[in-house]
Structure formats: structure tokens, C-alpha cells
Design an enzyme around this catalytic site. Structure first.
Site, PDB file in Angstrom:
ATOM      1  N   SER A   1      25.519   9.050  31.251  1.00  0.00           N
ATOM      2  CA  SER A   1      26.193   9.569  32.344  1.00  0.00           C
ATOM      3  C   SER A   1      25.805   8.741  33.428  1.00  0.00           C
ATOM      4  O   SER A   1      26.126   8.717  34.537  1.00  0.00           O
ATOM      5  CB  SER A   1      24.358   9.768  32.564  1.00  0.00           C
ATOM      6  OG  SER A   1      23.426   8.786  32.423  1.00  0.00           O
TER       7      SER A   1
ATOM      8  N   GLU B   1       1.111  -1.177  -0.137  1.00  0.00           N
ATOM      9  CA  GLU B   1       0.081   0.024  -0.013  1.00  0.00           C
ATOM     10  C   GLU B   1       1.061   1.291  -0.440  1.00  0.00           C
ATOM     11  O   GLU B   1       2.324   0.906   0.514  1.00  0.00           O
ATOM     12  CB  GLU B   1      -1.317  -0.182   1.345  1.00  0.00           C
ATOM     13  CG  GLU B   1      -1.697   1.264   1.596  1.00  0.00           C
ATOM     14  CD  GLU B   1      -2.225   1.506   2.586  1.00  0.00           C
ATOM     15  OE1 GLU B   1      -3.962   1.649   3.065  1.00  0.00           O
ATOM     16  OE2 GLU B   1      -2.527   0.155   3.793  1.00  0.00           O
TER      17      GLU B   1
ATOM     18  N   GLY C   1      24.076   5.925  34.000  1.00  0.00           N
ATOM     19  CA  GLY C   1      22.891   5.001  33.996  1.00  0.00           C
ATOM     20  C   GLY C   1      22.548   4.493  32.499  1.00  0.00           C
ATOM     21  O   GLY C   1      23.088   4.546  31.785  1.00  0.00           O
ATOM     22  N   ILE C   2      21.128   3.476  33.109  1.00  0.00           N
ATOM     23  CA  ILE C   2      20.926   3.224  32.432  1.00  0.00           C
ATOM     24  C   ILE C   2      20.055   3.143  30.913  1.00  0.00           C
ATOM     25  O   ILE C   2      20.551   2.730  29.796  1.00  0.00           O
ATOM     26  CB  ILE C   2      19.627   1.921  33.531  1.00  0.00           C
ATOM     27  CG1 ILE C   2      19.440   0.419  32.622  1.00  0.00           C
ATOM     28  CG2 ILE C   2      18.673   2.454  33.531  1.00  0.00           C
ATOM     29  CD1 ILE C   2      18.955  -0.497  33.354  1.00  0.00           C
ATOM     30  N   ASP C   3      19.758   4.247  31.453  1.00  0.00           N
ATOM     31  CA  ASP C   3      19.023   4.957  29.568  1.00  0.00           C
ATOM     32  C   ASP C   3      19.369   5.576  29.028  1.00  0.00           C
ATOM     33  O   ASP C   3      19.708   4.926  27.722  1.00  0.00           O
ATOM     34  CB  ASP C   3      17.871   6.468  30.016  1.00  0.00           C
ATOM     35  CG  ASP C   3      16.915   6.147  31.319  1.00  0.00           C
ATOM     36  OD1 ASP C   3      16.237   5.039  31.011  1.00  0.00           O
ATOM     37  OD2 ASP C   3      16.545   6.902  32.499  1.00  0.00           O
TER      38      ASP C   3
ATOM     39  N   LYS D   1       5.707  19.667  27.790  1.00  0.00           N
ATOM     40  CA  LYS D   1       6.816  18.622  27.413  1.00  0.00           C
ATOM     41  C   LYS D   1       7.024  17.470  26.091  1.00  0.00           C
ATOM     42  O   LYS D   1       7.999  17.246  25.783  1.00  0.00           O
ATOM     43  CB  LYS D   1       7.797  17.965  28.717  1.00  0.00           C
ATOM     44  CG  LYS D   1       7.776  19.477  29.968  1.00  0.00           C
ATOM     45  CD  LYS D   1       8.432  18.562  31.303  1.00  0.00           C
ATOM     46  CE  LYS D   1       8.869  19.164  31.922  1.00  0.00           C
ATOM     47  NZ  LYS D   1       9.581  18.710  32.885  1.00  0.00           N
TER      48      LYS D   1
ATOM     49  N   LYS E   1      -9.300   2.478  -2.383  1.00  0.00           N
ATOM     50  CA  LYS E   1      -9.416   2.501  -0.352  1.00  0.00           C
ATOM     51  C   LYS E   1     -10.892   2.794  -0.289  1.00  0.00           C
ATOM     52  O   LYS E   1     -11.613   4.092   0.023  1.00  0.00           O
ATOM     53  CB  LYS E   1      -8.713   2.842   0.090  1.00  0.00           C
ATOM     54  CG  LYS E   1      -8.223   2.395   1.445  1.00  0.00           C
ATOM     55  CD  LYS E   1      -7.470   2.333   2.436  1.00  0.00           C
ATOM     56  CE  LYS E   1      -7.102   2.362   3.768  1.00  0.00           C
ATOM     57  NZ  LYS E   1      -6.042   2.194   4.302  1.00  0.00           N
TER      58      LYS E   1
ATOM     59  N   GLY F   1      24.090  12.327  25.745  1.00  0.00           N
ATOM     60  CA  GLY F   1      24.645  12.290  27.022  1.00  0.00           C
ATOM     61  C   GLY F   1      25.635  11.126  27.564  1.00  0.00           C
ATOM     62  O   GLY F   1      24.185  10.255  27.346  1.00  0.00           O
TER      63      GLY F   1
ATOM     64  N   LYS G   1       1.130  -6.911  17.551  1.00  0.00           N
ATOM     65  CA  LYS G   1       0.212  -6.788  16.465  1.00  0.00           C
ATOM     66  C   LYS G   1      -0.169  -8.138  15.771  1.00  0.00           C
ATOM     67  O   LYS G   1      -1.579  -8.153  15.052  1.00  0.00           O
ATOM     68  CB  LYS G   1       0.430  -5.355  15.761  1.00  0.00           C
ATOM     69  CG  LYS G   1      -0.480  -4.937  14.746  1.00  0.00           C
ATOM     70  CD  LYS G   1      -0.214  -3.744  14.515  1.00  0.00           C
ATOM     71  CE  LYS G   1      -1.436  -2.903  13.286  1.00  0.00           C
ATOM     72  NZ  LYS G   1      -1.453  -1.859  12.571  1.00  0.00           N
TER      73      LYS G   1
ATOM     74  N   ASN H   1      18.374  22.583  36.518  1.00  0.00           N
ATOM     75  CA  ASN H   1      17.906  22.593  35.382  1.00  0.00           C
ATOM     76  C   ASN H   1      18.395  22.684  35.186  1.00  0.00           C
ATOM     77  O   ASN H   1      19.143  22.825  34.013  1.00  0.00           O
ATOM     78  CB  ASN H   1      16.308  23.138  35.127  1.00  0.00           C
ATOM     79  CG  ASN H   1      15.025  21.724  35.898  1.00  0.00           C
ATOM     80  OD1 ASN H   1      15.237  20.941  36.310  1.00  0.00           O
ATOM     81  ND2 ASN H   1      14.162  22.463  36.116  1.00  0.00           N
TER      82      ASN H   1
ATOM     83  N   CYS I   1      -5.391  -2.876   2.546  1.00  0.00           N
ATOM     84  CA  CYS I   1      -5.230  -2.587   4.551  1.00  0.00           C
ATOM     85  C   CYS I   1      -6.479  -2.844   5.215  1.00  0.00           C
ATOM     86  O   CYS I   1      -7.183  -3.993   5.640  1.00  0.00           O
ATOM     87  CB  CYS I   1      -4.062  -1.423   4.262  1.00  0.00           C
ATOM     88  SG  CYS I   1      -4.151  -1.304   6.377  1.00  0.00           S
TER      89      CYS I   1
END
Length: 552
Positions: A292, A45, A294-296, A521, A113, A290, A181, A373, A149
């Protein structure tokens, strides 16, 4: 003599707006189909235009270019089997999501469609007009119906095609991934096959487009819902599917039956594919982020290395006086394990200058979140400077838990062009790191093995913006937070539902409040790959100004 009919299914990766490049893929596919003896070469498609086009399809100049591209493509594939391909089609002041049969050097048939999806990431009712249910098209010895689809998700379209003489259903798709899905697609298509008694070819595209990743997984069903053939998920490729006419009708020959990866592997593949294609299709070859400790950021760096190779990933450590020695050690260990470049740039002197500059205006005010911040925004400033100077796309590293409750600094750690883990809750971040350390696949461009140091996974998460800071100083434990977020966001549950599930009422109300006040945000956040059916952006659209709070 027994009648045979061969379809070359082309599970390929288009780019929105790249009409010349997408047409070139179509010509190459047609050449392969001709060489293989196919009676029909089929592409997904909206393949010529790429998908999703959103409002681009409403631009007359774009539709005119698509039509010209179709006519040129039809002339190029005049010799050999017919080719089917999708794209927008404007006629009589109306705009359709259409599928075209190119035969004998011309656009021989236009299928419009009928059912336009208008849920989750789709708003086709806004863009496209409703087309009539087209009848089947004769191709060689067979009459093929083309439900496009969403048309195949509604029984009336397929039943009408069957009643009007279709012998095979060919379903071209642009169906993006969300978790689990694929099983839903197969289940729905089995229903269509059982209802109509016809074999069905489900052809999906692959590749990333902004936040949506098309996962392929094309398949063929015979009457009764029997699976005749499957194609891999996420990989481009062709499959020549042969049908034989029997006394009971057309049947597909048996082909590949595959075992698909579990949801953890598929999610990780989506994040890698999404980043890889976003960079390739926007013209970037390198990234930075960046790091750090850390895990993310560790997971984002690993995804980036797997997407484009560690040599194309720059990690930058930006310590302050609150950065622990462990964080510096862990960041260095990760970069070494991945083979990425690691630079270190202290924000200390810049922070001192900002503090001194603002001191007269801040006189009499207690230090607090503002000063925290400022650190994050200085890091964003440095990283964006490197991005601008060296042409490396800056990746952001906020997980879905943080994005949901606004635990991120706008114009600080939210600065950047793409966020590979935007739709991954924190608890899934931990498990995904463990999964990657245990598993390696040939589509990963990073190194094999446990690349993420164990201490990064096990230590308490911290933004390290003040002394002895922990995320749980500001948020509920992530197990609790994610369980509440799953209810409020993924399931649209009420506060009362959350309380009934065993959560503290005040905690639930606080989380709900944070979700709503953080909308501004998210409105300004970088895109990232969609893993769920409630990803932030098109799946979940809320007003920024919103005073509603659940009264239950």
C-alpha cells in the site's frame, strides 16, 4: 579411571506428522553421535511426531504409525549409543506424551509425562493422560532422570527423581517462544538444580509450527545453578556435552557461553522463522502481498524477503482514486530497495462496475463504510486471484492493534494464508522497521541496509479509503491505543485499572467494546507467529457472542 559420560544434544527442527522425515533426522543425528563418541544421543520432546500435535495425537491410526516408526528407528540405531526421542504413546486405552530410550534395537524404556501444561497455548490435559513419575534409567556409568518439559517446572518430579537415584537430569522440551521467556526458563531450571543438587541438561527444539516458534536456546547447568553450556537461539545444531564423575557427583565440562540477541532481534527472527517454516512445511515457495505504501505492508514485505529471498516475493499495488502519489512512490521505492517484483493493478474499473451494479439497491443511502470496504474486498479478490493462478501464498498485513479492535476488513485486507505481524502492536511495528533498517544478520535473505524508506515510517498511517483519511479519524493515537490494549489484553486489566493509569474513561470503554465485537473477525483471521504470551488464537480464547462489558 575417572568416569566420563557424553551426551550429544540435538537441537533440531521437526515437522508435525512427518514421521519419515523426523525419523530421518534422528538417524542422521545418531550417526553423528556415534562418530563423535557420544554415550547418549538426545532429541527433544515429541520429536518423532512433531509438536504441537493437538488432536492429531488422539487419532489411533497416527499413534499406531508413531509406534511402528519408533520400532523401525530402534532397529536402525541398534549399533552405537542409545537414542532418546519423544512422541505420543497409546497403551491400555490411555494416551501419553512420552519419551523413549531406544537401545539394542528395541524400545528399552518409556517415560510418561506427569505434569501436563494447561495454560496459554497448551491444553495437554485435554489430549494426554497423566503418567506416573518414572524412575531414572541407567545408561553406561550414570543414572539419568528424564523430566519431560513441564515436569521440570514442578519441583516434586525432579525431587522424586533425585530421591530415586538420578545423577543427571535430562529435560527434553518443546517450549515455544514468547518475549523474554528464555530468562524464565533458565530461572526455573536453576531452581531445580539448587533443589536437587544435580546437573541438568535442558534440550529444546527449534522451528515454526503454525503460530508457535520454538527458539532452541538449549543449555546445561551444573549444581549450584552454574551455567556450563549454551546453544544458540533459533539455529539447529548439535553439541557434545561431556560430564565427569567427581567426589561431589557428576559435573558438565565448561562449554560455550553466549550473548543472546535483544528482544527486538528475537521478535524479528521469530517473524522471519515463522513465515519461512510455515511456507516450507506447507509446500509454498513464493508469496505475494498487497503493497500500500504504508508501514505494515512494508514490514511484511521486508520480513518475506528476509525469509525466502526477494526473488520469491511479489508485491502488488492496487490503487484507487484515494491512493496518494506519495504511497505509489513509497511502494515503488520499497520494492526497488528489497529487489521484489512490483505489479500495479488499479481497482478503479472494478469499483465502478460494483458501484453501478449496487446503485439500484443502495438508492437513497449515503455513501460510507460499506463503500470503503468494497475497495478493500476488491483488493482481496484481485490478490486471491493472483495467489490461485500462480501458487503464491497471500500474506495479510494487519498489526495486532488493528486485529484487536477490528480495524480491518474481513474478506478484504484480512484475506490470505499467513500474517507475519499478527502479534506486533503498531507502535512496535514502527520500532521494528527502524531496527531492521539499522541491522542485518546472516540469517536474513533480503538485502542489507535501510530498505524501508524513511517517509513510510514517519508519515501518518492511513487506509486511504476516502479523501484525506487518517487512522486517527477512527482510532485513538496508536501510543494511547497500544497502552490501553496492553492493559486490557496483555495484563487482563479492568477498565478501572486503565483509568487509574491515566486513560480517558470513555476512550477505554470504547476500546474494550471494539475488542469484544471484533472477536468474530479474529476467529476467521490468518495465523501468525506468536511473540507474546497473549497472542490471539490459543493464548486468548473468548466467545464470539459476548455481551459482558466491565462495569467498573
Amino acid at each position: 579411571m575417572t568416569n566420563r559420560f557424553r551426551i550429544l544434544m540435538c537441537q533440531l527442527n521437526p515437522t508435525v506428522g512427518d514421521l519419515a522425515g523426523n525419523a530421518a533426522q534422528a538417524r542422521e543425528a545418531h550417526a553423528r553421535g556415534t562418530a563423535a563418541g557420544a554415550d547418549l544421543v538426545a532429541l527433544p520432546e515429541m520429536f518423532l511426531s512433531g509438536y504441537q500435535t493437538q488432536d492429531l495425537a488422539m487419532k489411533p491410526a497416527f499413534c499406531a504409525a508413531v509406534k511402528a516408526g519408533l520400532e523401525a528407528l530402534a532397529a536402525d540405531v541398534a549399533d552405537g549409543p542409545p537414542l532418546t526421542i519423544g512422541g505420543p504413546w497409546m497403551e491400555g486405552g490411555r494416551l501419553y506424551n512420552a519419551y523413549f530410550l531406544l537401545r539394542d534395537g528395541r524400545i528399552d524404556a518409556v517415560i510418561r509425562k506427569h505434569e501436563r501444561p494447561n495454560t496459554h497455548v497448551f491444553d495437554e490435559v485435554r489430549v494426554f493422560d497423566e503418567g506416573p513419575i518414572s524412575g531414572p534409567v541407567s545408561i553406561g556409568p550414570v543414572r539419568v532422570g528424564f523430566p519431560i518439559c513441564e515436569d521440570a517446572w514442578h519441583r516434586d518430579v525432579c525431587e522424586t527423581l533425585a530421591e530415586s537415584g538420578a545423577q543427571i537430569l535430562m529435560v527434553p522440551n518443546g517450549s515455544p517462544y514468547y518475549r523474554n521467556k528464555l530468562d524464565r526458563r533458565v530461572s526455573i531450571m536453576v531452581s531445580r538444580v539448587i533443589e536437587t543438587g544435580l546437573p541438568l541438561v535442558y534440550l529444546n527444539m527449534v522451528g515454526g509450527q503454525d503460530d508457535q516458534i520454538f527458539d532452541g536456546g538449549s543449555f546445561v547447568l551444573n549444581p549450584g545453578g552454574q551455567l556450563a553450556h549454551q546453544m544458540p537461539v533459533f539455529d539447529t545444531g548439535d553439541r557434545l556435552i561431556a560430564f565427569t564423575e567427581t567426589a561431589e557427583g557428576w559435573r558438565a565440562d565448561a562449554g560455550d557461553r553466549l550473548t543472546y540477541p535483544d528482544e527486538w532481534e528475537q521478535d524479528y527472527r521469530v517473524m522471519v522463522t515463522g513465515l519461512r517454516d510455515y511456507l516450507r512445511k506447507t509446500g509454498f515457495g513464493k508469496v505475494l502481498l498487497g503493497l500500500s505504501g504504508g508501514i505494515d505492508s512494508a514490514l511484511v514485505a521486508t520480513i518475506a524477503a528476509d525469509a525466502i529471498g526477494a526473488e520469491n516475493v511479489r508485491c502488488v499495488m492496487l490503487p484507487s482514486e484515494y491512493t496518494s502519489a506519495h504511497s505509489l512512490e513509497d511502494a515503488a521505492a520499497l520494492a526497488a530497495a528489497l529487489g521484489c517484483r512490483l505489479d500495479e493493478v488499479s481497482i478503479g474499473s472494478a469499483r465502478a462496475a460494483v458501484t453501478e451494479t449496487l446503485a439500484p439497491l443502495f438508492e437513497g443511502q449515503e455513501p460510507g463504510l460499506t463503500e470503503e470496504n468494497i475497495q478493500s474486498r476488491l483488493r482481496g479478490l484481485y490478490l486471491m486471484a493472483l495467489s490461485n493462478k500462480f501458487g503464491e501464498m497471500l500474506l495479510t498485513t494487519g498489526n495486532k492493534s488493528e486485529v484487536a479492535v477490528g480495524y480491518a476488513t474481513i474478506y478484504g485486507d484480512m484475506a490470505g494464508g499467513y500474517n507475519p505481524i499478527k502479534d506486533l502492536y503498531k507502535t512496535r511495528v514502527f520500532e521494528t522497521c527502524r531496527w531492521r533498517n539499522r541491522n542485518f544478520r546472516d540469517w536474513m535473505m533480503g538485502p542489507e541496509g535501510a530498505v524501508i524508506p524513511e517517509r513510510i515510517i514517519t508519515k501518518p498511517p492511513s487506509a486511504e479509503l476516502r479523501e484525506d483519511q487518517k487512522d486517527e479519524d477512527s482510532l485513538p493515537p496508536y501510543e494511547t491505543l497500544d497502552a490501553i490494549l496492553d492493559l486490557l489484553i496483555e495484563q487482563d486489566a479492568s477498565v478501572a485499572d486503565c483509568v487509574a493509569a491515566g486513560h480517558d474513561p470513555e476512550t477505554v470503554r470504547r476500546v474494550e467494546h471494539l475488542i469484544y465485537i471484533s472477536e468474530y473477525k479474529r476467529f476467521q483471521s490468518a495465523p501468525g507467529p506468536r511473540l507474546s504470551h497473549k497472542a490471539f488464537w490459543l493464548d486468548r480464547r473468548y466467545p464470539i457472542v459476548n455481551r459482558f462489558r466491565d462495569p467498573s
